[in-house]
Write an enzyme that holds these catalytic residues in place. Structure first.
Site, short mmCIF file in Angstrom:
data_model
loop_
_atom_site.label_atom_id
_atom_site.label_comp_id
_atom_site.label_asym_id
_atom_site.label_seq_id
_atom_site.Cartn_x
_atom_site.Cartn_y
_atom_site.Cartn_z
N GLY A 45 0.94 2.42 5.83
CA GLY A 45 0.88 3.33 4.69
C GLY A 45 -0.17 2.85 3.71
O GLY A 45 -0.52 1.66 3.69
N GLN A 50 -4.70 1.90 -4.16
CA GLN A 50 -5.02 0.69 -3.40
C GLN A 50 -6.49 0.63 -2.96
O GLN A 50 -6.95 -0.41 -2.51
CB GLN A 50 -4.13 0.58 -2.15
CG GLN A 50 -2.67 0.34 -2.51
CD GLN A 50 -1.85 0.15 -1.26
OE1 GLN A 50 -1.39 1.12 -0.67
NE2 GLN A 50 -1.66 -1.10 -0.84
N CYS A 92 2.99 -5.66 1.39
CA CYS A 92 2.06 -4.69 0.82
C CYS A 92 0.64 -5.19 1.03
O CYS A 92 0.36 -6.37 0.80
CB CYS A 92 2.34 -4.53 -0.67
SG CYS A 92 1.23 -3.39 -1.49
N LEU A 93 -0.24 -4.30 1.47
CA LEU A 93 -1.64 -4.70 1.73
C LEU A 93 -2.33 -5.19 0.46
O LEU A 93 -3.32 -5.91 0.54
CB LEU A 93 -2.43 -3.52 2.32
CG LEU A 93 -2.00 -3.03 3.70
CD1 LEU A 93 -2.77 -1.76 4.07
CD2 LEU A 93 -2.22 -4.11 4.76
N HIS A 134 7.74 3.42 -0.76
CA HIS A 134 6.78 2.38 -1.12
C HIS A 134 5.48 3.00 -1.64
O HIS A 134 4.95 2.58 -2.68
CB HIS A 134 6.52 1.49 0.11
CG HIS A 134 5.56 0.37 -0.11
ND1 HIS A 134 5.94 -0.96 -0.06
CD2 HIS A 134 4.23 0.36 -0.37
CE1 HIS A 134 4.87 -1.72 -0.28
NE2 HIS A 134 3.81 -0.94 -0.47
N GLU A 135 4.97 4.02 -0.91
CA GLU A 135 3.69 4.62 -1.31
C GLU A 135 3.83 5.46 -2.58
O GLU A 135 2.94 5.46 -3.43
CB GLU A 135 3.10 5.46 -0.17
CG GLU A 135 2.87 4.72 1.15
CD GLU A 135 2.17 3.37 1.00
OE1 GLU A 135 1.36 3.20 0.07
OE2 GLU A 135 2.45 2.47 1.82
N HIS A 138 3.63 3.25 -5.44
CA HIS A 138 2.24 2.92 -5.78
C HIS A 138 1.64 3.98 -6.72
O HIS A 138 0.91 3.65 -7.65
CB HIS A 138 1.36 2.88 -4.52
CG HIS A 138 1.32 1.53 -3.86
ND1 HIS A 138 0.84 0.40 -4.48
CD2 HIS A 138 1.66 1.14 -2.61
CE1 HIS A 138 0.90 -0.63 -3.65
NE2 HIS A 138 1.40 -0.21 -2.49
#
Ligand code: NI
Length: 170
Positions: A45, A50, A92-93, A134-135, A138
């Protein structure tokens, strides 16, 4: 085109993303680049903040873990309904070397626009529900670090400071 993934503590990650008012070529290009960036990472995702774009655009693709799932692109997504709860590991990236158990709704219904600007509704449970939440977090400037205990968060901040002093990159 693969874009650079913004890392914590970059301020864009803590900013409420702006709703998309017009789905034009710029948004289509952003989506394509986000897909390339997520695949290259690799991740399941990615949200526009990000890659440094404070816009309400997110993508998800859990097919590497659970086949028969398609790539999801959502613009201006909202959680319309949610129920139950589950706890599971998340990373998380944008947050280097950090994993934690995070509590989420077990099932969610998310509404938003697809790439063509059509209203879509996605029902998710398990991993898909987790990625969607999660997204969407963000897009609201919320990171998994905001969902762990202050002790865990502070320990991570200390580790991060140490890496910065040592000049760690990536
Ligand atoms: Ni993330």
């Amino acid at each position: 085109m693969v874009l650079e993934i913004v890392k914590y503590p970059h301020p864009v990650l803590k900013t409420q993303a702006r709703p998309v008012e017009k789905i034009d070529d710029t948004i289509h290009r952003l989506i394509e680049n986000m897909i390339d960036t997520m695949r290259q990472a690799p991740g399941i995702g990615l949200a526009a903040p990000q890659v440094g774009e404070s816009k309400q655009v997110m993508i998800a693709d859990i097919s590497s873990v659970e086949p028969h799932n398609d790539l999801i692109v959502l613009i201006n997504p909202q959680i319309a309904d949610a129920e139950g709860e589950m706890v599971g590991e998340e990373g998380c990236l944008s947050i280097l070397d950090f994993m934690s158990e995070i509590k989420r709704y077990a099932r969610v219904k998310v509404c938003g626009l697809n790439r063509e600007g059509e209203m879509v509704e996605i029902m998710g449970e398990g991993l898909l529900a987790r990625v969607l939440q999660h997204e969407i977090d963000h897009l609201n400037g919320i990171l998994i670090l905001d969902r762990v205990s202050s002790l865990k968060r502070n320990l991570y901040k200390m580790r991060l400071k140490k890496w910065m002093r040592e000049g760690r990159e990536d």
